[in-house]
Design a protein around this motif. Structure first.
Motif, PDB file in Angstrom:
ATOM      1  N   GLU A   8     -26.117 -18.627  50.402  1.00 53.26           N
ATOM      2  CA  GLU A   8     -25.707 -18.545  49.000  1.00 53.26           C
ATOM      3  C   GLU A   8     -26.044 -19.825  48.256  1.00 53.26           C
ATOM      4  OE1 GLU A   8     -23.759 -19.031  45.393  1.00 53.26           O
ATOM      5  OE2 GLU A   8     -23.060 -20.172  47.116  1.00 53.26           O
ATOM      6  N   THR A   9     -25.772 -20.970  48.861  1.00 56.33           N
ATOM      7  CA  THR A   9     -26.041 -22.257  48.216  1.00 56.33           C
ATOM      8  C   THR A   9     -27.538 -22.464  48.024  1.00 56.33           C
ATOM      9  OG1 THR A   9     -24.031 -23.204  49.158  1.00 56.33           O
ATOM     10  CG2 THR A   9     -25.695 -24.757  48.373  1.00 56.33           C
ATOM     11  N   ALA A  10     -28.332 -22.158  49.028  1.00 55.26           N
ATOM     12  CA  ALA A  10     -29.786 -22.313  48.911  1.00 55.26           C
ATOM     13  C   ALA A  10     -30.337 -21.390  47.827  1.00 55.26           C
ATOM     14  CB  ALA A  10     -30.459 -22.039  50.251  1.00 55.26           C
ATOM     15  N   SER A  11     -29.895 -20.148  47.814  1.00 59.27           N
ATOM     16  CA  SER A  11     -30.371 -19.173  46.832  1.00 59.27           C
ATOM     17  C   SER A  11     -29.971 -19.567  45.415  1.00 59.27           C
ATOM     18  CB  SER A  11     -29.801 -17.792  47.165  1.00 59.27           C
ATOM     19  OG  SER A  11     -30.131 -16.868  46.160  1.00 59.27           O
ATOM     20  N   GLU A  93     -22.529 -28.447  51.009  1.00 58.00           N
ATOM     21  CA  GLU A  93     -23.144 -27.923  49.789  1.00 58.00           C
ATOM     22  C   GLU A  93     -24.053 -28.948  49.116  1.00 58.00           C
ATOM     23  OE1 GLU A  93     -21.765 -25.285  45.952  1.00 58.00           O
ATOM     24  OE2 GLU A  93     -20.306 -26.668  46.832  1.00 58.00           O
ATOM     25  N   THR A  94     -23.610 -30.181  49.028  1.00 60.03           N
ATOM     26  CA  THR A  94     -24.403 -31.217  48.375  1.00 60.03           C
ATOM     27  C   THR A  94     -25.719 -31.449  49.107  1.00 60.03           C
ATOM     28  OG1 THR A  94     -22.414 -32.281  47.527  1.00 60.03           O
ATOM     29  CG2 THR A  94     -24.401 -33.629  47.602  1.00 60.03           C
ATOM     30  N   LEU A  95     -25.681 -31.490  50.432  1.00 60.89           N
ATOM     31  CA  LEU A  95     -26.906 -31.686  51.214  1.00 60.89           C
ATOM     32  C   LEU A  95     -27.885 -30.542  50.968  1.00 60.89           C
ATOM     33  CD1 LEU A  95     -28.559 -33.249  53.333  1.00 60.89           C
ATOM     34  CD2 LEU A  95     -27.337 -31.947  55.094  1.00 60.89           C
ATOM     35  N   VAL A  96     -27.399 -29.304  51.004  1.00 61.49           N
ATOM     36  CA  VAL A  96     -28.277 -28.151  50.792  1.00 61.49           C
ATOM     37  C   VAL A  96     -28.866 -28.189  49.382  1.00 61.49           C
ATOM     38  CG1 VAL A  96     -28.421 -25.621  50.714  1.00 61.49           C
ATOM     39  CG2 VAL A  96     -27.065 -26.750  52.503  1.00 61.49           C
ATOM     40  N   GLU A  97     -28.040 -28.457  48.385  1.00 63.63           N
ATOM     41  CA  GLU A  97     -28.529 -28.537  47.008  1.00 63.63           C
ATOM     42  C   GLU A  97     -29.602 -29.610  46.870  1.00 63.63           C
ATOM     43  OE1 GLU A  97     -24.426 -27.084  44.741  1.00 63.63           O
ATOM     44  OE2 GLU A  97     -24.842 -29.229  44.977  1.00 63.63           O
ATOM     45  N   ASP A  98     -29.356 -30.776  47.455  1.00 61.23           N
ATOM     46  CA  ASP A  98     -30.324 -31.873  47.381  1.00 61.23           C
ATOM     47  C   ASP A  98     -31.634 -31.519  48.082  1.00 61.23           C
ATOM     48  OD1 ASP A  98     -28.479 -33.398  45.973  1.00 61.23           O
ATOM     49  OD2 ASP A  98     -27.982 -34.699  47.668  1.00 61.23           O
TER      50      ASP A  98
END
Length: 129
Positions: A8-11, A93-98
């Motif tokens: 979900e976070t990556a998408s 979440e922050t790592l995936v977003e970055d």
């Protein structure tokens, strides 16, 4: 972070970037995120476990693989330029977003300047450049 949150976070992050579209060129269950027809993220499953493949600069990718047990060289990808994220406590979440934003920037930076999507958050400049 669990597998559903990872996907979900990556998408969500990928689709929030300029000129991104999703497709399933490898069949159902492997969702690819592209900018100007260049892939930068793919969500899929490996042996029933949700994973995310991301484009990554080689030195950054090597450091991430070294420092996170949930990050490995890209599954079914060029292991020098791609990494794979799996669910686990070392992923947030922050790592995936970055990492998604970084993957996007790498691809956009490699595009001819005329093909780079406009990013209104950067004052009308082209994204990544």
């Amino acid at each position: 972070m669990d597998g559903a949150q990872l996907h979900e976070t990556a998408s969500r992050t990928a689709m929030g970037l300029p000129a991104v579209f999703e497709t399933e060129p490898f069949g159902e269950g492997a969702v690819v995120y592209k900018v100007v027809d260049k892939m930068f993220v793919m969500t899929s499953e490996l042996r029933g476990v949700p994973i995310v493949n991301l484009k990554c600069a080689p030195p950054h990718g090597a450091a991430l693989v070294r420092d996170h047990t949930e990050i490995t060289p890209g599954w079914h990808m060029n292991k020098r330029h791609w990494i794979t994220l799996a669910p686990g406590d070392g992923i947030d979440e922050t790592l995936v977003e970055d990492l998604v934003a970084n993957a996007y920037d790498l691809v956009v930076a490699g595009l001819p300047r005329a093909k780079r999507p406009l990013d209104p958050t950067r004052g009308g400049d082209r994204a990544g450049g």
